[in-house]
Design a protein around this motif. Structure first.
Motif, short mmCIF file in Angstrom:
data_model
loop_
_atom_site.label_atom_id
_atom_site.label_comp_id
_atom_site.label_asym_id
_atom_site.label_seq_id
_atom_site.Cartn_x
_atom_site.Cartn_y
_atom_site.Cartn_z
N GLN A 31 0.81 -1.22 0.00
CA GLN A 31 0.00 0.00 0.00
C GLN A 31 0.85 1.28 0.00
O GLN A 31 0.52 2.24 -0.69
CB GLN A 31 -0.97 0.01 1.18
N GLU A 32 1.92 1.25 0.79
CA GLU A 32 2.72 2.48 0.85
C GLU A 32 3.43 2.75 -0.46
O GLU A 32 3.46 3.88 -0.94
CB GLU A 32 3.73 2.40 1.99
N TYR A 35 0.81 3.86 -2.88
CA TYR A 35 0.33 5.20 -2.54
C TYR A 35 1.33 6.27 -2.97
O TYR A 35 0.97 7.27 -3.57
CB TYR A 35 0.05 5.31 -1.04
N TRP A 36 2.60 6.07 -2.62
CA TRP A 36 3.60 7.10 -2.93
C TRP A 36 3.80 7.28 -4.42
O TRP A 36 4.02 8.41 -4.89
CB TRP A 36 4.94 6.80 -2.25
N ARG A 39 0.84 9.27 -5.38
CA ARG A 39 0.94 10.63 -4.82
C ARG A 39 1.91 11.49 -5.64
O ARG A 39 1.67 12.67 -5.88
CB ARG A 39 1.41 10.54 -3.37
N ARG A 40 3.01 10.88 -6.07
CA ARG A 40 3.99 11.64 -6.86
C ARG A 40 3.42 12.00 -8.23
O ARG A 40 3.85 12.98 -8.84
CB ARG A 40 5.28 10.84 -7.03
N ALA A 48 -4.77 11.33 -4.27
CA ALA A 48 -3.99 10.09 -4.18
C ALA A 48 -4.77 9.03 -3.40
O ALA A 48 -4.75 7.84 -3.76
CB ALA A 48 -2.65 10.37 -3.50
N ASN A 49 -5.47 9.46 -2.37
CA ASN A 49 -6.27 8.51 -1.58
C ASN A 49 -7.36 7.88 -2.43
O ASN A 49 -7.56 6.65 -2.41
CB ASN A 49 -6.87 9.25 -0.38
N CYS A 52 -5.77 5.58 -4.97
CA CYS A 52 -5.19 4.40 -4.31
C CYS A 52 -6.29 3.39 -3.97
O CYS A 52 -6.13 2.18 -4.18
CB CYS A 52 -4.47 4.85 -3.05
N ASN B 25 11.59 12.20 0.50
CA ASN B 25 10.18 12.29 0.13
C ASN B 25 9.57 13.50 0.81
O ASN B 25 9.39 13.51 2.02
CB ASN B 25 9.45 11.01 0.56
N PHE B 27 6.58 14.58 0.54
CA PHE B 27 5.15 14.44 0.77
C PHE B 27 4.88 13.78 2.13
O PHE B 27 5.67 12.96 2.61
CB PHE B 27 4.50 13.61 -0.34
N TYR B 33 -2.79 7.13 8.64
CA TYR B 33 -3.45 6.91 7.35
C TYR B 33 -3.26 5.48 6.87
O TYR B 33 -4.22 4.80 6.50
CB TYR B 33 -2.92 7.91 6.32
N PHE B 34 -2.02 5.00 6.91
CA PHE B 34 -1.75 3.69 6.34
C PHE B 34 -2.29 2.55 7.22
O PHE B 34 -2.57 1.46 6.71
CB PHE B 34 -0.23 3.51 6.13
N LEU B 37 -5.87 2.37 5.95
CA LEU B 37 -6.13 2.32 4.51
C LEU B 37 -6.61 0.93 4.08
O LEU B 37 -7.59 0.80 3.34
CB LEU B 37 -4.86 2.70 3.74
N THR B 41 -10.27 0.25 2.56
CA THR B 41 -10.36 -0.22 1.17
C THR B 41 -11.08 -1.56 1.10
O THR B 41 -11.91 -1.80 0.21
CB THR B 41 -8.95 -0.35 0.57
#
Lengths: 182, 384
Positions: A31-32, A35-36, A39-40, A48-49, A52, B25, B27, B33-34, B37, B41
């Motif tokens: 997921q990370e 997600y990243w 997001r980029r 992004a959410n 994702c 990074n 951002f 959040y993770f 998630l 989902t």
């Protein structure tokens, strides 16, 4: 936690009794990264959410049909890049209909983003990346941030390794020119 | 690790600058959040599954964009195609389908629209007048009132008050003050101010006509002199004072100059000219070689006069007893001539070939005035 193999996840997913657990494991593992990557590409966290979640819902629906002749993570990356680009294209169309005269200003967006902590150089780097053509942008993000091999990238973007190397070369040169020309 | 090193060295080869940029990074995500998630989902995915199971047709319609399609480029060309159809309909006189204009208006609506609008505007204006009338009334009747004829009698009331006050203070009868103030002792003819401008203009025109009359008079204005009066006037005056008019006035002792000394005088003027030219060269060189302090730009580079020339010039200066002030004064009185001399004397050989010659020439303003040379002229000269 992320030591579980893709093969194990796929096997668990095929079993209805362990399907949800397998999906949770898959998400925890990827997921990370996904997600990243998203997001980029789309920059904004809320966007992004949404993207994702759409990616993983598609994974949930289609993981059964995943053919194991490719790697799971390149397949996930492929879905993620496609969803992100589709999202961006829809957003651009909406923006061009709603506010056709106002240009999209990424610098202002990043400066106002509470979830962005980069300095001026990072803002300009994001501007430079955003100014790249779509293909070069994807190649640069996957190589520069995700440190992806050209062979894996070839599976993800369905492009030859030679073309990817050329795209990365052009992308780096353009970004350097953008940053040093400021 | 090897892959990371490969990517880093590849980047270093392609762009050493970008390789130095920190690859962090920038951002961030909201806290926790993770952790949520995956759960969120999964919940959405399960709800989606339930919906698909309960209403497969409806759920398939949600992805109708995959089921329905339009020809390639349909939306891109839709506007132009529609416009072309409209133009075609106009040209051919074919009425557009009635469905294109589903709305109708009452009969004669557009014919009467203008008149109806005018009526509506007039009604609105009348209503507005009514609505704002109370403001005017309120302004005029602001709630305060004065006795009848108050303002008409105010002047007289004040004078009466003043008279009474004066009487109280002085004990005198000041009843005539009012009379004096109301009837001033000075008076002007009737319509004086109305005719003042016209009268002034008439007076001015009359004054201007006098010199014109004078110029029309004969030069001798009627008077004459005897014949030869002015020719003999000087002699007559001299005779009257007892002096011979032909005699040379005695102004001082005259000493004749020997021929050798006259030759020397001629030589002196020649040497003076040479010295002046040399001085101009030296001064010009000094002026053109002023270097501004601090900015490092050399304004103009001309080769200096040779040491022999300077020594010769100094020697002439001392031989002739000239000071620098004399030379400067002489030059300032003949600026144009010296400017032309400088132009003649400085040739291209005096300018070194170095690229230091710039167009940014800044001479001393006094020197510019002295030589009457503009910066543009110097730049043009140097560029040639």
């Amino acid at each position: 936690m992320s030591k579980i193999s893709d093969q194990e996840i796929l096997e668990k997913f095929k079993n209805p009794a362990t399907k949800e657990a397998a999906f949770s494991l898959l998400m925890q593992k990827y997921q990370e990264k996904i997600y990243w990557l998203i997001r980029r590409i789309v920059i904004d966290h809320e966007d992004a959410n949404d993207v994702c979640q759409n990616v993983f819902i598609k994974v949930w629906r289609n993981l059964d049909s995943f053919k194991e002749n490719s790697q799971l993570y390149t397949w996930l990356y492929r879905i993620a890049t496609n969803e992100s680009l589709t999202f961006l294209n829809r957003k651009k169309k909406k923006a061009s209909v709603q506010i056709s005269t106002e240009d999209y200003d990424l610098t202002k967006q990043l400066e106002a983003d509470p979830y962005f902590e980069g300095d001026n150089l990072q803002i300009q780097l994001q501007n430079a990346i955003a100014s790249l053509p779509e293909k070069q942008r994807m190649v640069f993000l996957l190589r520069y941030y995700d440190e992806m091999k050209y062979e894996d990238m070839s599976e993800t973007l369905d492009t030859s390794v030679g073309a990817l190397k050329a795209s990365y070369h052009h992308a780096v040169k353009k970004i350097e020119k953008y940053l040093t020309g400021l | 690790m090897t892959l990371r090193n490969d990517i880093s060295s590849e980047l270093l080869t392609l762009s050493p600058f970008l390789a130095t940029v920190e690859r962090g990074n920038p951002f961030r995500v909201p806290g926790g959040y993770f952790t949520q998630l995956a759960q969120n989902t999964l919940e959405i995915a399960l709800e989606d599954d339930e919906l698909r199971a309960s209403a497969p047709v409806t759920m398939n319609l949600q992805t109708a964009d995959n089921n329905m399609s339009v020809p390639e480029g349909y939306f891109e060309e839709l506007f132009h195609n529609t416009l072309a159809q409209l133009h075609n309909a106009e040209e051919t006189g074919v009425n557009l389908p009635h469905a294109a204009t589903p709305f109708t208006t009452p009969a004669g609506y557009f014919e009467q629209l203008q008149a109806n609008m005018l009526l509506a505007v007039k009604d609105t204006a009348h209503d507005e007048d009514l609505n704002t009338q109370f403001l005017h009334d309120a302004a005029e009747n602001n709630g305060f009132a004065t006795p009848p004829q108050y303002f008409e009698q105010l002047h007289a009331t004040i004078w009466n008050r003043l008279e009474n006050l004066a009487n109280e203070e002085t004990g005198c009868d000041t009843g005539n003050i009012d009379h004096v103030a109301r009837n001033p002792a000075f008076a002007i003819p009737a319509n004086y101010f109305e005719e003042l401008q016209q009268g002034l203009m008439a007076a001015i025109n009359e004054e201007e006509s006098v010199p014109q009359l004078l110029t029309q008079l004969p030069v001798n204005a009627g008077f004459t002199t005897p014949a030869g009066y002015f020719e003999q006037l000087h002699q007559n005056v001299m005779n009257a004072v007892g002096v011979q008019a032909a005699a040379t006035p005695e102004t001082g002792k005259t000493v004749p100059m020997p021929p050798a000394q006259r030759q020397s005088d001629k030589g002196f003027r020649y040497v003076l000219r040479v010295a002046a030219v040399l001085a101009v060269l030296f001064l010009g060189w000094q002026l053109l070689n002023q270097v501004p302090q601090g900015n490092g730009k050399q304004t103009a580079l001309l080769s200096p006069p040779s040491p022999q020339l300077l020594l010769k010039m100094e020697k002439m200066k001392s031989d002739l007893g000239l000071t620098s002030g004399d030379l400067t004064a002489y030059i300032s009185n003949n600026a144009e001539e010296f400017a032309s001399v400088i132009d003649e004397k400085i040739d291209a050989n005096d300018i070194p070939a170095q690229p230091q010659i710039t167009k940014n020439i800044k001479l001393n303003p006094e020197a510019m005035d002295l030589l009457d040379i503009s910066t543009d002229e110097i730049e043009e000269f140097l560029s040639e």
